[in-house]
Motif scaffolding. Structure first.
Motif, PDB file in Angstrom:
ATOM      1  N   MET A   1      43.232  44.883  36.571  1.00  0.00           N
ATOM      2  CA  MET A   1      42.846  44.260  37.819  1.00  0.00           C
ATOM      3  C   MET A   1      41.329  44.267  37.956  1.00  0.00           C
ATOM      4  O   MET A   1      40.655  45.164  37.476  1.00  0.00           O
ATOM      5  CB  MET A   1      43.454  45.003  39.003  1.00  0.00           C
ATOM      6  N   PHE A   2      40.844  43.292  38.699  1.00  0.00           N
ATOM      7  CA  PHE A   2      39.417  43.155  38.961  1.00  0.00           C
ATOM      8  C   PHE A   2      39.244  42.950  40.462  1.00  0.00           C
ATOM      9  O   PHE A   2      40.134  42.418  41.126  1.00  0.00           O
ATOM     10  CB  PHE A   2      38.843  41.967  38.179  1.00  0.00           C
ATOM     11  N   THR A  20      33.932  44.342  40.088  1.00  0.00           N
ATOM     12  CA  THR A  20      34.175  45.495  39.222  1.00  0.00           C
ATOM     13  C   THR A  20      35.625  45.508  38.752  1.00  0.00           C
ATOM     14  O   THR A  20      36.478  44.848  39.344  1.00  0.00           O
ATOM     15  CB  THR A  20      33.862  46.815  39.961  1.00  0.00           C
ATOM     16  N   ASN A  21      35.867  46.302  37.723  1.00  0.00           N
ATOM     17  CA  ASN A  21      37.250  46.499  37.277  1.00  0.00           C
ATOM     18  C   ASN A  21      37.792  47.850  37.739  1.00  0.00           C
ATOM     19  O   ASN A  21      38.951  48.170  37.517  1.00  0.00           O
ATOM     20  CB  ASN A  21      37.364  46.374  35.754  1.00  0.00           C
ATOM     21  N   ASP A  22      36.956  48.667  38.374  1.00  0.00           N
ATOM     22  CA  ASP A  22      37.359  49.979  38.885  1.00  0.00           C
ATOM     23  C   ASP A  22      36.666  50.189  40.231  1.00  0.00           C
ATOM     24  O   ASP A  22      35.542  50.702  40.284  1.00  0.00           O
ATOM     25  CB  ASP A  22      36.976  51.067  37.880  1.00  0.00           C
ATOM     26  N   ARG A  26      33.230  52.380  41.133  1.00  0.00           N
ATOM     27  CA  ARG A  26      32.023  51.619  41.444  1.00  0.00           C
ATOM     28  C   ARG A  26      31.475  51.962  42.829  1.00  0.00           C
ATOM     29  O   ARG A  26      30.266  52.119  43.001  1.00  0.00           O
ATOM     30  CB  ARG A  26      32.304  50.108  41.352  1.00  0.00           C
ATOM     31  N   GLU A  52      41.536  41.473  45.207  1.00  0.00           N
ATOM     32  CA  GLU A  52      41.996  41.792  43.857  1.00  0.00           C
ATOM     33  C   GLU A  52      42.312  40.518  43.082  1.00  0.00           C
ATOM     34  O   GLU A  52      42.877  39.576  43.634  1.00  0.00           O
ATOM     35  CB  GLU A  52      43.249  42.664  43.982  1.00  0.00           C
ATOM     36  N   GLU A  54      43.577  39.087  38.950  1.00  0.00           N
ATOM     37  CA  GLU A  54      44.151  39.469  37.663  1.00  0.00           C
ATOM     38  C   GLU A  54      43.201  39.211  36.508  1.00  0.00           C
ATOM     39  O   GLU A  54      43.225  39.931  35.517  1.00  0.00           O
ATOM     40  CB  GLU A  54      45.470  38.736  37.432  1.00  0.00           C
ATOM     41  N   ARG A  55      42.372  38.188  36.632  1.00  0.00           N
ATOM     42  CA  ARG A  55      41.476  37.814  35.528  1.00  0.00           C
ATOM     43  C   ARG A  55      40.024  37.950  35.937  1.00  0.00           C
ATOM     44  O   ARG A  55      39.649  37.596  37.056  1.00  0.00           O
ATOM     45  CB  ARG A  55      41.769  36.374  35.100  1.00  0.00           C
ATOM     46  N   ILE A  56      39.204  38.460  35.024  1.00  0.00           N
ATOM     47  CA  ILE A  56      37.783  38.657  35.313  1.00  0.00           C
ATOM     48  C   ILE A  56      37.108  37.341  35.664  1.00  0.00           C
ATOM     49  O   ILE A  56      36.232  37.297  36.533  1.00  0.00           O
ATOM     50  CB  ILE A  56      37.052  39.374  34.149  1.00  0.00           C
ATOM     51  N   ALA A  59      37.613  36.669  39.291  1.00  0.00           N
ATOM     52  CA  ALA A  59      36.823  37.586  40.114  1.00  0.00           C
ATOM     53  C   ALA A  59      35.352  37.181  40.133  1.00  0.00           C
ATOM     54  O   ALA A  59      34.715  37.159  41.189  1.00  0.00           O
ATOM     55  CB  ALA A  59      36.980  39.019  39.613  1.00  0.00           C
TER      56      ALA A  59
END
Length: 91
Positions: A1-2, A20-22, A26, A52, A54-56, A59
């Motif tokens: 997740m992103f 971010t991915n976290d 972050r 949120e 699913e794909r960077i 995001a």
């Protein structure tokens, strides 16, 4: 997740949009002032919005779109899901 997120220092204060991915990691980095920059200078530690993806690519596109928005639109977005501007990391 992103995640695309918005930080602030207070209600209707300075706004920062990031990706971010976290999210937890972050936000903690911003709070600790690990990297010198805008969020450290302005003490932006309150997470008031997060979305949120699913794909960077999605995001990053959302982050870029939000960064182009007028401030009033960002405030409306925040207040739609978080009218009291509570810190979402402490809920």
């Amino acid at each position: 997740m992103f995640f695309v997120y918005i930080l602030t220092n207070r209600m209707h204060g300075t706004l920062y949009v990031g990706v971010t991915n976290d999210l937890a990691r972050r936000v903690e980095e911003h709070r600790q002032g690990i990297a010198a920059g805008f969020t450290k200078t302005h003490k932006l530690h309150r997470l008031v919005y997060a979305a949120e993806f699913e794909r960077i690519e999605e995001a990053i596109a959302a982050e870029k779109r939000l960064k182009r928005w007028h401030r009033s639109w960002k405030i409306q977005l925040i207040e739609k899901s978080n009218p009291d501007w509570k810190d979402l990391m402490t809920l």
